[in-house]
Motif scaffolding. Structure first.
Motif, PDB file in Angstrom:
ATOM      1  N   ALA A  11       8.869 -18.038   6.314  1.00 29.82           N
ATOM      2  CA  ALA A  11       7.563 -17.503   6.710  1.00 29.82           C
ATOM      3  C   ALA A  11       6.973 -16.693   5.563  1.00 29.82           C
ATOM      4  CB  ALA A  11       7.712 -16.622   7.938  1.00 29.82           C
ATOM      5  N   LEU A  12       5.683 -16.697   5.489  1.00 28.53           N
ATOM      6  CA  LEU A  12       5.013 -15.943   4.444  1.00 28.53           C
ATOM      7  C   LEU A  12       5.058 -14.446   4.740  1.00 28.53           C
ATOM      8  CD1 LEU A  12       3.432 -16.091   1.844  1.00 28.53           C
ATOM      9  CD2 LEU A  12       1.352 -16.436   3.168  1.00 28.53           C
ATOM     10  N   PHE A  13       4.932 -14.079   6.007  1.00 28.51           N
ATOM     11  CA  PHE A  13       4.986 -12.682   6.423  1.00 28.51           C
ATOM     12  C   PHE A  13       5.925 -12.565   7.615  1.00 28.51           C
ATOM     13  CE2 PHE A  13       0.708 -13.325   4.691  1.00 28.51           C
ATOM     14  CZ  PHE A  13       0.714 -12.366   3.696  1.00 28.51           C
ATOM     15  N   TYR A  14       6.616 -11.439   7.680  1.00 25.61           N
ATOM     16  CA  TYR A  14       7.497 -11.172   8.806  1.00 25.61           C
ATOM     17  C   TYR A  14       7.075  -9.880   9.489  1.00 25.61           C
ATOM     18  CZ  TYR A  14      10.820 -14.552   6.890  1.00 25.61           C
ATOM     19  OH  TYR A  14      11.418 -15.691   6.438  1.00 25.61           O
ATOM     20  N   GLU A  15       7.175  -9.869  10.792  1.00 27.04           N
ATOM     21  CA  GLU A  15       6.982  -8.634  11.537  1.00 27.04           C
ATOM     22  C   GLU A  15       8.362  -8.254  12.060  1.00 27.04           C
ATOM     23  OE1 GLU A  15       4.777  -7.193  15.544  1.00 27.04           O
ATOM     24  OE2 GLU A  15       3.659  -8.519  14.217  1.00 27.04           O
ATOM     25  N   ASP A  96      14.531   0.775   4.570  1.00 29.34           N
ATOM     26  CA  ASP A  96      13.842  -0.410   5.041  1.00 29.34           C
ATOM     27  C   ASP A  96      14.656  -1.635   4.624  1.00 29.34           C
ATOM     28  OD1 ASP A  96      11.900  -1.921   6.223  1.00 29.34           O
ATOM     29  OD2 ASP A  96      10.342  -1.518   4.736  1.00 29.34           O
ATOM     30  N   SER A  98      13.913  -3.897   2.592  1.00 29.98           N
ATOM     31  CA  SER A  98      13.786  -4.171   1.164  1.00 29.98           C
ATOM     32  C   SER A  98      14.378  -3.062   0.282  1.00 29.98           C
ATOM     33  CB  SER A  98      12.317  -4.387   0.795  1.00 29.98           C
ATOM     34  OG  SER A  98      11.574  -3.234   1.123  1.00 29.98           O
TER      35      SER A  98
END
Length: 140
Positions: A11-15, A96, A98
């Motif tokens: 996915a390009l973005f994750y929530e 987080d 990351s």
């Protein structure tokens, strides 16, 4: 007959929220309610240099120590790996997805150096529960 293997497309973005993945009855949630390390940076200010590259956040290191004590992780190297991998540990340490966990050598240098020299750990564990560590708590 089996169909072709599906390749996962990232996915390009994750929530994603770490807090959503830590059970409400987890030990670290209970501990987190009573741990206030808001004044730790000012308590240790005299033990850090004001030049050079930024240091690892002392609150992160103390939170990691608490994880190690609570879950019987005696090796600093192993503790750094576990904090890197475990979502509940990351949440408690305020990391987080990351963020990198500190290297075990940095962790050791702080624990054996400035934390020992400042008697921070003694101060933390002898302090009243729920009492924040503040600038006036450093023996002055």
């Amino acid at each position: 007959m089996t169909g072709p293997q599906q390749e996962a497309q990232p996915a390009l973005f994750y929530e994603f929220s770490l807090a959503d993945h830590v059970p409400q009855n987890h030990l670290l949630r209970s501990i987190d309610r009573f741990v206030d390390l808001s004044g730790i940076r000012s308590y240790l200010a005299d033990f850090y240099r004001h030049t050079g590259r930024p240091s690892v956040d002392p609150e992160l290191l103390i939170r990691m120590l608490l994880v190690g004590y609570c879950f019987g992780i005696r090796s600093e190297r192993r503790l750094c790996v576990e904090v890197h991998l475990n979502l509940a540990y990351r949440w408690f340490c305020r990391l987080d997805l990351s963020d990198r966990a500190p290297d075990h050598s940095t962790f050791s240098k702080n624990r054996h150096g400035r934390f020992r020299d400042s008697e921070l750990l003694r101060h933390l564990f002898e302090n009243e529960p729920g009492h924040a560590i503040g600038p006036s708590d450093n023996g002055e």
